[in-house]
Write a protein that holds these residues in place. Structure first.
Motif, PDB file in Angstrom:
ATOM      1  N   ILE A 109      -5.048  -3.687  13.638  1.00  0.00           N
ATOM      2  CA  ILE A 109      -4.373  -4.920  14.047  1.00  0.00           C
ATOM      3  C   ILE A 109      -2.914  -4.876  13.601  1.00  0.00           C
ATOM      4  N   PRO A 110      -2.031  -5.596  14.317  1.00  0.00           N
ATOM      5  CA  PRO A 110      -0.597  -5.532  14.005  1.00  0.00           C
ATOM      6  C   PRO A 110      -0.178  -6.381  12.807  1.00  0.00           C
ATOM      7  N   ALA A 111      -1.111  -7.048  12.159  1.00  0.00           N
ATOM      8  CA  ALA A 111      -0.781  -7.914  11.021  1.00  0.00           C
ATOM      9  C   ALA A 111      -1.004  -7.172   9.708  1.00  0.00           C
ATOM     10  N   ALA A 112      -0.276  -7.598   8.685  1.00  0.00           N
ATOM     11  CA  ALA A 112      -0.464  -7.068   7.332  1.00  0.00           C
ATOM     12  C   ALA A 112      -1.500  -7.939   6.622  1.00  0.00           C
ATOM     13  N   VAL A 113      -2.566  -7.316   6.107  1.00  0.00           N
ATOM     14  CA  VAL A 113      -3.668  -8.067   5.505  1.00  0.00           C
ATOM     15  C   VAL A 113      -3.907  -7.554   4.079  1.00  0.00           C
ATOM     16  N   ALA A 114      -4.102  -8.498   3.162  1.00  0.00           N
ATOM     17  CA  ALA A 114      -4.387  -8.142   1.770  1.00  0.00           C
ATOM     18  C   ALA A 114      -5.399  -9.125   1.192  1.00  0.00           C
ATOM     19  N   LEU A 115      -6.308  -8.595   0.387  1.00  0.00           N
ATOM     20  CA  LEU A 115      -7.247  -9.421  -0.373  1.00  0.00           C
ATOM     21  C   LEU A 115      -6.778  -9.409  -1.817  1.00  0.00           C
ATOM     22  N   CYS A 116      -6.533 -10.600  -2.375  1.00  0.00           N
ATOM     23  CA  CYS A 116      -6.002 -10.723  -3.729  1.00  0.00           C
ATOM     24  C   CYS A 116      -6.959 -11.523  -4.601  1.00  0.00           C
ATOM     25  N   GLY A 117      -7.011 -11.179  -5.883  1.00  0.00           N
ATOM     26  CA  GLY A 117      -7.894 -11.868  -6.817  1.00  0.00           C
ATOM     27  C   GLY A 117      -7.177 -12.993  -7.555  1.00  0.00           C
ATOM     28  N   ARG A 118      -7.948 -13.842  -8.197  1.00  0.00           N
ATOM     29  CA  ARG A 118      -7.370 -14.948  -8.978  1.00  0.00           C
ATOM     30  C   ARG A 118      -6.529 -14.427 -10.135  1.00  0.00           C
ATOM     31  N   ASP A 119      -6.779 -13.190 -10.553  1.00  0.00           N
ATOM     32  CA  ASP A 119      -5.985 -12.591 -11.630  1.00  0.00           C
ATOM     33  C   ASP A 119      -4.659 -12.045 -11.122  1.00  0.00           C
ATOM     34  N   LEU A 120      -4.341 -12.356  -9.831  1.00  0.00           N
ATOM     35  CA  LEU A 120      -3.083 -11.930  -9.208  1.00  0.00           C
ATOM     36  C   LEU A 120      -2.960 -10.412  -9.168  1.00  0.00           C
ATOM     37  N   ARG A 121      -4.074  -9.784  -8.780  1.00  0.00           N
ATOM     38  CA  ARG A 121      -4.093  -8.337  -8.541  1.00  0.00           C
ATOM     39  C   ARG A 121      -4.594  -8.074  -7.129  1.00  0.00           C
ATOM     40  N   TYR A 122      -4.175  -6.948  -6.574  1.00  0.00           N
ATOM     41  CA  TYR A 122      -4.646  -6.563  -5.247  1.00  0.00           C
ATOM     42  C   TYR A 122      -6.066  -6.007  -5.325  1.00  0.00           C
ATOM     43  N   VAL A 123      -6.929  -6.496  -4.445  1.00  0.00           N
ATOM     44  CA  VAL A 123      -8.297  -5.996  -4.340  1.00  0.00           C
ATOM     45  C   VAL A 123      -8.399  -4.988  -3.196  1.00  0.00           C
ATOM     46  N   TRP A 124      -7.661  -5.254  -2.130  1.00  0.00           N
ATOM     47  CA  TRP A 124      -7.745  -4.406  -0.933  1.00  0.00           C
ATOM     48  C   TRP A 124      -6.569  -4.738  -0.025  1.00  0.00           C
ATOM     49  N   ILE A 125      -6.019  -3.729   0.673  1.00  0.00           N
ATOM     50  CA  ILE A 125      -4.968  -3.963   1.662  1.00  0.00           C
ATOM     51  C   ILE A 125      -5.215  -3.067   2.869  1.00  0.00           C
ATOM     52  N   ASN A 126      -4.656  -3.474   4.022  1.00  0.00           N
ATOM     53  CA  ASN A 126      -4.781  -2.624   5.204  1.00  0.00           C
ATOM     54  C   ASN A 126      -3.531  -1.749   5.356  1.00  0.00           C
ATOM     55  N   ARG A 127      -3.552  -0.900   6.374  1.00  0.00           N
ATOM     56  CA  ARG A 127      -2.482   0.073   6.545  1.00  0.00           C
ATOM     57  C   ARG A 127      -1.137  -0.594   6.802  1.00  0.00           C
ATOM     58  N   ARG A 128      -1.113  -1.667   7.607  1.00  0.00           N
ATOM     59  CA  ARG A 128       0.152  -2.330   7.907  1.00  0.00           C
ATOM     60  C   ARG A 128       0.777  -2.934   6.646  1.00  0.00           C
ATOM     61  N   TYR A 129      -0.053  -3.513   5.787  1.00  0.00           N
ATOM     62  CA  TYR A 129       0.476  -4.067   4.537  1.00  0.00           C
ATOM     63  C   TYR A 129       1.076  -2.948   3.686  1.00  0.00           C
ATOM     64  N   ALA A 130       0.400  -1.795   3.674  1.00  0.00           N
ATOM     65  CA  ALA A 130       0.920  -0.653   2.918  1.00  0.00           C
ATOM     66  C   ALA A 130       2.279  -0.215   3.466  1.00  0.00           C
ATOM     67  N   GLU A 131       2.438  -0.281   4.787  1.00  0.00           N
ATOM     68  CA  GLU A 131       3.728   0.061   5.392  1.00  0.00           C
ATOM     69  C   GLU A 131       4.800  -0.932   4.968  1.00  0.00           C
ATOM     70  N   TRP A 132       4.439  -2.200   4.869  1.00  0.00           N
ATOM     71  CA  TRP A 132       5.396  -3.227   4.442  1.00  0.00           C
ATOM     72  C   TRP A 132       5.933  -2.948   3.045  1.00  0.00           C
ATOM     73  N   ILE A 133       5.025  -2.586   2.134  1.00  0.00           N
ATOM     74  CA  ILE A 133       5.457  -2.396   0.746  1.00  0.00           C
ATOM     75  C   ILE A 133       5.830  -0.950   0.456  1.00  0.00           C
ATOM     76  N   GLY A 134       5.712  -0.087   1.459  1.00  0.00           N
ATOM     77  CA  GLY A 134       6.201   1.279   1.328  1.00  0.00           C
ATOM     78  C   GLY A 134       5.415   2.160   0.388  1.00  0.00           C
ATOM     79  N   THR A 135       4.096   1.998   0.341  1.00  0.00           N
ATOM     80  CA  THR A 135       3.267   2.843  -0.517  1.00  0.00           C
ATOM     81  C   THR A 135       1.878   2.980   0.082  1.00  0.00           C
ATOM     82  N   ALA A 136       1.086   3.905  -0.439  1.00  0.00           N
ATOM     83  CA  ALA A 136      -0.262   4.148   0.081  1.00  0.00           C
ATOM     84  C   ALA A 136      -1.224   3.079  -0.434  1.00  0.00           C
ATOM     85  N   PRO A 137      -2.231   2.691   0.380  1.00  0.00           N
ATOM     86  CA  PRO A 137      -3.184   1.653  -0.049  1.00  0.00           C
ATOM     87  C   PRO A 137      -3.855   1.966  -1.383  1.00  0.00           C
TER      88      PRO A 137
END
Length: 237
Positions: free
Chosen positions: A81-109
């Protein structure tokens, strides 16, 4: 089977506690087992045998395989999908991201999962969106637009939608790049402003000659058939 079991048995007989999982042959075919081996000891404390506790974990393994397959399918769909998607925890950490989100932040998932959000996007950016994060963690769905700097793309306008997870463990962030749309809107707004400015100038400039012309028409009405007055007014007009 003994060929596979022998290394574990030898380690246990050397005094080590051994735990492992493997596929074992049963009368009705192969199944996954989980085994724990503990050494028994003589009066001097030296290993003289072993006790093995073996559990059938076939159902658990099948459930794990099904879950892995579902996650792989979800990842495949999310990456397409063309959207950037991320699952974040209450501890303000990343749980999971998709490829587009990784492209946004310039690093591998795989380099993002488990890391603090502030560490990835920066404390300043997190502080800017903190009010939205607090609202979504309170159970509210949040949507907003902002101009932000994306490490992988540069400065862009984005629209983010935050939705809390059902179990309350965090939130899902879905981002869309709306930079081109925003630039188009700004171009249209500027064109609208220029048009209004032109019409205002035109109205002002037209008002100057229209006022004396209106007065002249009124004088001609009052002058009746006076040819001198009519000629003067005509020349003025």
């Amino acid at each position: 089977d003994w060929h596979d079991l022998r290394p574990y048995v030898e380690r246990t007989l050397r005094g080590e506690r051994v735990e492992y999982e493997r596929r074992a042959q049963f009368a009705d075919g192969e199944r996954w087992i989980h085994s724990v081996m503990e050494p028994t000891r003589d009066e001097r404390g030296a290993p003289n045998g072993l006790v093995a506790v073996v559990s059938d974990v076939q159902s658990r393994k099948e459930a794990e395989a099904a879950l892995t397959s579902a996650r792989e399918q979800l990842q495949l769909v999310a990456d397409s999908i063309p959207a950037a998607v991320a699952l974040c925890g209450r501890d303000l950490r990343y749980v999971w991201i998709n490829r587009r989100y990784a492209e946004w932040i310039g690093t591998a998932p795989q380099e993002v999962v488990g890391r603090p959000i502030a560490e990835v996007i920066g404390e300043e950016t997190l502080d800017a969106i903190r009010p939205y994060v607090e609202r979504v963690l309170a159970g509210e769905q949040v949507e907003y637009e902002r101009l932000t700097r994306l490490p992988g793309l540069g400065e862009r306008w984005v629209r983010n939608h935050f939705a809390p997870t059902r179990d309350g463990s965090g939130w899902i962030a879905v981002g869309a790049d709306i930079h081109d749309r925003k630039l188009m809107e700004e171009t249209l707004h500027e064109a609208e402003r220029r048009k209004d400015e032109f019409l205002a100038t035109l109205a002002h400039e037209l008002r100057n000659p229209l006022a004396p012309m209106k007065n002249a028409v009124e004088i001609m009405r009052l002058a009746g058939d006076n040819p001198v007055t009519i000629d003067q007014v005509r020349e003025m007009m």
